[in-house]
Design an enzyme around this catalytic site. Structure first.
Site, short mmCIF file in Angstrom:
data_model
loop_
_atom_site.label_atom_id
_atom_site.label_comp_id
_atom_site.label_asym_id
_atom_site.label_seq_id
_atom_site.Cartn_x
_atom_site.Cartn_y
_atom_site.Cartn_z
N ASN A 164 -45.25 9.54 109.89
CA ASN A 164 -45.04 10.94 110.68
C ASN A 164 -43.44 10.64 111.01
O ASN A 164 -43.39 9.65 112.05
CB ASN A 164 -46.03 10.70 111.88
CG ASN A 164 -47.33 11.65 111.03
OD1 ASN A 164 -47.47 12.58 110.79
ND2 ASN A 164 -48.05 10.48 111.41
N GLU A 165 -42.80 11.40 110.26
CA GLU A 165 -40.74 10.78 111.13
C GLU A 165 -40.54 12.40 112.28
O GLU A 165 -41.71 12.47 112.65
CB GLU A 165 -40.61 11.26 110.00
CG GLU A 165 -40.96 10.64 108.24
CD GLU A 165 -39.86 9.08 108.36
OE1 GLU A 165 -39.85 8.75 109.51
OE2 GLU A 165 -39.72 8.26 107.87
N PRO A 166 -39.39 11.79 112.55
CA PRO A 166 -38.81 12.41 113.93
C PRO A 166 -39.35 13.61 113.85
O PRO A 166 -38.58 14.46 112.52
CB PRO A 166 -37.13 12.12 113.88
CG PRO A 166 -37.90 9.88 113.62
CD PRO A 166 -38.58 9.89 112.58
N SER A 168 -42.00 15.53 113.66
CA SER A 168 -43.43 15.99 113.54
C SER A 168 -43.84 15.80 114.61
O SER A 168 -43.81 15.78 115.63
CB SER A 168 -43.91 14.63 112.91
OG SER A 168 -43.74 14.29 111.85
#
Length: 641
Positions: A164-166, A168
């Site tokens: 869950n990358e920045p 998300s």
């Protein structure tokens, strides 16, 4: 639950997520493994399954190793465990070296009695048309199992949990995610050092599913994780740091080592949150922090500065700012020396090193074949120029850090050279050609062959020899240890073994040095520095009773990734502009590490750039504190054994 007696500090109200700080990742991992094992055993007593959410990456490896030990030695059974992993690269074949299917089997599942059908990992081979359905079914399997009892997490350098990358959202579900460039750059080493081979996408469990777990424990080791840990624990909840969403979980815990906790307020400025003992070291830490925060030299700090910034207790202890300032200024000044081996015929009362013996035998341990020149090249050169007997010990071959293309080029040269001059036999040439064929047909699921690893090791060895010639030490003072723990052909290494320690101890005993320099940098991305340092520490402990060790001082340097904090530095060796250039030329001898570095990490700068900026940064800090202005400085901390 993790017992508080195992931590080094209690949690404080400043932090919005309960955080346990351990002295080492090993201690922390044992505590987490014990909590998982207790959960499994409790569920067994209840006749229920334990539903675990598991993570991959470097952080949980030590937890899995402890769980395996508990299974083998204490009889902990995993027959009632059902697990769901967070993520998988997409696309990804399950037998590929980088596959999380393979990772989990090798790190845990193959070594415990969990039934094969009880562990689940997102499928990196599912067709694009079936992806959405696969993600929905994955979440449904978790729900049908009763939901996650325990979710284990790591944290990415950009704050991601799972993938869950920045950006998300907290209500995100299991889905296909585009990977951030920094995430792909950090993973480059696992894909032969080539960014183009790193998948651009991954299937990841969503934030909402992670937050639905009854218990969440996040692990973080090393100072590279420290800024994001501090932001997640002390900052605001934000999609820019997905780990911060755990502030909203009723039963979340961060488990970190001291390095990963170093940016927390209770670690950086403990006087802001609790009463402290004002030792000389704590005073130095507080005053340098105050000086840099206010951008005022130490000798210009006033009573008001101390009172206005939470240091009234320190001021009351000493009576006035002037006395504190002088004490700390002198401490800083006495760390600076142009004579890292000690200045002959000089009063050494306030000097970092003793003056006698005037000519010292020095042993520099370099975990990889370039850490010596990158981390302490100026000091290395200074020791040689000042007439000391300097030895260098390269602890590992560094072969996995050589790109396939570099090895291919080297092999072609050897073949062409031998054919031109008729140096080698036809059998040898066949072996060289066999190695080239292997590289040209190498699959993602295959490790380098022994022949290819040997070639890559020779490349690193030749570069190290070139550096030593550049500095000016004789060939007989260059030692290649090839410690066995490293020689696996992959990023994952063996545990430190008895033979590794014996190799290091035998060298120290043979040389009998007055000075030892070792890499205290624990922020390197693959953990080799930590193992190499542990080997040195173990060897020192073994040799301590011997007489020659009574006159041996140990200095720790740091590498391309980080530097000692200003208050920690006990010896600072200044460098002139010409010496900085000499060091750069020494680093350039490591051509395989100059362009397209395998272990680049998320930092796009080359190693020489990192070293120069770090060294100039240290010099600037001393200048800001009110000391002399130098072009650059290399810093060291003494280790007492």
């Amino acid at each position: 639950m993790i017992q508080q007696t195992q931590i080094i500090r209690e949690p404080i109200a400043y932090e919005k997520i309960p955080t346990r700080i351990f002295q080492s990742a090993s201690d922390a991992s044992k505590a987490v493994a014990e909590e998982i094992a207790e959960l499994i055993k409790q569920r067994q007593k209840e006749g229920k399954n334990a539903i675990l959410g598991l993570a991959t990456g470097s952080s949980p490896k030590t937890v899995y190793a402890e769980l395996i030990r508990m299974h083998r030695e204490e009889g902990v059974s995993f027959k009632n465990v059902i697990s769901f992993n967070l993520d998988e690269y997409y696309p990804m074949q399950p037998d590929a070296i980088q596959s999380y299917w393979r990772f989990m089997r090798e790190q845990l599942f193959n070594h415990v009695d969990i039934p094969e059908g009880n562990y689940h990992i997102p499928d990196g081979t599912v067709s694009p048309q079936m992806l959405a359905q696969h993600c929905e079914e994955y979440e449904k399997m978790i729900e049908d199992a009763g939901g996650l009892d325990f979710q284990l997490l790591g944290i990415g350098g950009n704050g991601h949990i799972g993938f869950n990358e920045p950006g998300s959202h907290e209500n995100s579900r299991t889905r296909l995610m585009m990977l951030d460039h920094s995430t792909r750059a950090a993973a480059k080493a696992d894909f032969g050092g080539e960014l183009t081979k790193v998948p651009k996408k991954a299937i990841t469990m969503g934030v909402s599913k992670i937050l639905s777990a009854k218990r969440v424990v996040l692990l973080a080791w090393g100072e590279r994780k420290a800024p994001k840990i501090a932001d997640a624990v002390e900052g605001v909840v934000s999609e820019h740091n997905p780990a911060s969403y755990l502030q909203q979980h009723p039963n979340a815990l961060f488990v970190v080592d001291e390095a990963a906790a170093s940016e927390l307020i209770r670690m950086k400025s403990p006087w802001q949150v609790e009463d402290v003992e004002w030792s000389a070291q704590m005073t130095k830490k507080a005053v340098t922090s105050l000086s840099l925060t206010l951008q005022k030299p130490v000798l210009k700090l006033t009573n008001k500065d101390y009172n206005d910034n939470g240091l009234s207790d320190l001021l009351a202890l000493h009576g006035r700012a002037y006395d504190i300032n002088i004490e700390v200024f002198n401490q800083l000044q006495h760390t600076i020396t142009g004579w890292p081996g000690g200045k002959p015929n000089a009063d050494d009362t306030h000097r970092p090193e003793r003056a006698l013996p005037a000519r010292k035998t020095c042993l520099i341990f370099s975990p990889h074949p370039d850490d010596d020149i990158i981390s302490m090249g100026g000091t290395f050169q200074r020791l040689v120029d000042q007439g000391h007997d300097v030895h260098v010990a390269y602890q590992t071959s560094g072969n996995i850090a050589v790109a396939d293309e570099e090895a291919h080029r080297f092999l072609e040269f050897v073949i062409d050279y031998n054919e031109k001059f008729g140096v080698e036999s036809e059998k040898t040439l066949t072996n060289y050609k066999k190695a080239i064929d292997y590289l040209e047909n190498k699959k993602d699921s295959e490790l380098d062959s022994p022949e290819v690893r040997n070639v890559k090791g020779l490349i690193r060895r030749g570069e190290a020899k070139a550096t030593c010639r550049h500095v000016g030490i004789p060939p007989e003072n260059v030692h290649f240890l090839d410690m066995p723990f490293y020689e696996t052909g992959q990023v994952q290494k063996k545990p430190l073994g008895k033979k590794d320690v014996e190799i290091v101890a035998d060298l120290i005993e043979g040389i009998k040095p007055h000075q030892i320099y070792a890499a205290g940098d624990l922020a390197d991305p693959h953990g080799t520095h930590k193992v190499c340092l542990d080997a040195v520490f173990a060897a020192l402990k073994k040799l301590k009773p011997q007489n020659f060790m009574k006159d041996c001082w140990v200095w720790l340097y740091r590498g391309a990734w980080a530097e000692w904090d200003i208050h920690e530095i006990q010896m600072a060796v200044p460098m002139s502009p010409d010496q900085v250039l000499e060091k750069r030329m020494g680093i350039f001898k490591h051509q395989s590490q100059k362009d397209g570095v395998v272990f680049q990490g998320t930092d796009s700068r080359e190693f020489w750039q990192r070293a120069e900026e770090r060294n100039s940064g240290t010099a600037q800090l001393y200048n800001l504190l009110g000391l002399a202005e130098y072009e650059a400085m290399e810093a060291f901390v003494r280790y007492y054994f």
